[in-house]
Write a protein that holds these residues in place. Structure first.
Motif, PDB file in Angstrom:
ATOM      1  N   ALA A 148       0.818  -1.214   0.000  1.00 28.24           N
ATOM      2  CA  ALA A 148       0.000   0.000   0.000  1.00 28.24           C
ATOM      3  C   ALA A 148       0.849   1.259   0.000  1.00 28.24           C
ATOM      4  O   ALA A 148       0.403   2.321  -0.463  1.00 28.24           O
ATOM      5  CB  ALA A 148      -0.921   0.014   1.217  1.00 28.24           C
TER       6      ALA A 148
ATOM      7  N   ASN B 271       2.110   3.524   2.413  1.00 29.28           N
ATOM      8  CA  ASN B 271       1.386   4.600   3.085  1.00 29.28           C
ATOM      9  C   ASN B 271       2.335   5.733   3.466  1.00 29.28           C
ATOM     10  O   ASN B 271       2.653   5.955   4.639  1.00 29.28           O
ATOM     11  CB  ASN B 271       0.684   4.045   4.329  1.00 29.28           C
ATOM     12  CG  ASN B 271      -0.147   5.100   5.035  1.00 29.28           C
ATOM     13  OD1 ASN B 271      -0.511   6.114   4.448  1.00 29.28           O
ATOM     14  ND2 ASN B 271      -0.438   4.872   6.305  1.00 29.28           N
TER      15      ASN B 271
ATOM     16  N   ASP C 286       6.111  -4.444  -5.589  1.00 30.27           N
ATOM     17  CA  ASP C 286       5.355  -4.651  -4.356  1.00 30.27           C
ATOM     18  C   ASP C 286       6.184  -5.304  -3.262  1.00 30.27           C
ATOM     19  O   ASP C 286       5.645  -5.627  -2.195  1.00 30.27           O
ATOM     20  CB  ASP C 286       4.109  -5.503  -4.637  1.00 30.27           C
ATOM     21  CG  ASP C 286       3.048  -4.741  -5.421  1.00 30.27           C
ATOM     22  OD1 ASP C 286       2.961  -3.508  -5.245  1.00 30.27           O
ATOM     23  OD2 ASP C 286       2.325  -5.368  -6.207  1.00 30.27           O
TER      24      ASP C 286
END
Length: 275
Positions: free
Chosen positions: A202, A204, A230
């Motif tokens: 993700a 963040n 990823d």
């Protein structure tokens, strides 16, 4: 190797606390300590019975920008950020000039490093010009630019709360970006919590201050190849087809003569695109 060593025995002691290490050195209970912080080195070196030795290291510190998020996905904006940050001053103030500004991911000790490839310059006017070309304007005269849609532009920079050096870097980056109209918010975090946020797919974060130690065998696939996008250490989620091809070919090449121009090209692309 020059014959028999001049010592019969070496005893390694693990002393986790840096202050305790320095006390043991000053009192003569140990003969050597390593990896002394720059803030303590000069003081220790002035001690009449202690001699400081400086050698090149393999550590890199950097800011990774999250290319999954706009405007960091735009290479021009990332270049503007770099133009705005006085990295030489950071090395001077935070590292007491022990270090140098990197021109790319190929470190100076590596056999393929090309010293003619220079870092992007500190050029605030160039940063302002790029920001303006991207349609970012200070529409309310508060000293900070807004995005083309009128929303405020705010860059959040995460770093380890326990690192004074990273705090100092964040302060200097914040001041430099303010000078070109970019608002930066510092976000100190407990390191393990921060690491979870920046290494999960993700991603963040906007920007994060990180560091690592290079191996003598340089492996950059995990940091820059799109197949690793990823994976934990591809912090920037960076994608470039030419970089992918270079990394694949370098992984297969056994000839240094063939590898050197590929390393040089790789170094230049990463320098220019600033992930």
């Amino acid at each position: 190797l020059g014959g028999r060593p001049l010592v019969d025995r070496v005893v390694l002691r693990i002393i986790p606390d840096p202050t305790a290490q320095q006390t043991e050195l000053r009192t003569g209970n140990v003969h050597m300590i390593t990896l002394v912080g720059v803030s303590d080195f000069a003081t220790l070196d002035q001690h009449p019975q202690i001699r400081g030795i400086v050698k090149p290291g393999r550590q890199d510190s950097f800011i990774a920008w999250n290319t999954k998020r706009a405007p960091f996905s735009d290479m021009r904006f990332r270049r503007a950020l770099t133009f705005a940050i006085d990295r030489d001053e950071i090395v001077k103030i935070v590292r007491s000039s022990y270090g140098q500004v990197a021109a790319g991911p190929v470190p100076p000790f590596h056999w393929s490093n090309d010293s003619t490839i220079k870092p992007l310059a500190f050029a605030p006017d160039s940063a302002r010009a790029i920001v303006a070309a991207l349609g970012m304007r200070d529409t309310n005269n508060d000293g900070y630019v807004e995005l083309p849609n009128g929303r405020p532009l705010q860059v959040e920079l995460k770093f380890g709360a326990g690192s004074q050096a990273q705090r100092d870097v964040a302060e200097m980056v914040q001041a430099d970006l303010k000078d070109v109209g970019i608002r930066l918010v510092q976000r100190p975090m407990e390191f393990s919590a921060m690491l979870e946020q920046v290494t999960t797919p993700a991603r963040n974060f906007d920007g994060v201050i990180m560091g690592y130690e290079n191996e003598f065998k340089l492996v950059l696939h995990d940091m820059f190849h799109s197949r690793a996008v990823d994976n934990p250490y591809q912090f920037a989620s960076y994608r470039n087809a030419e970089v992918d091809s270079l990394l694949d070919n370098l992984n297969r090449t056994t000839s240094r003569d063939l590898a050197v121009p590929m390393w040089r090209r790789l170094q230049t692309i990463i320098r220019d695109e600033q992930p």
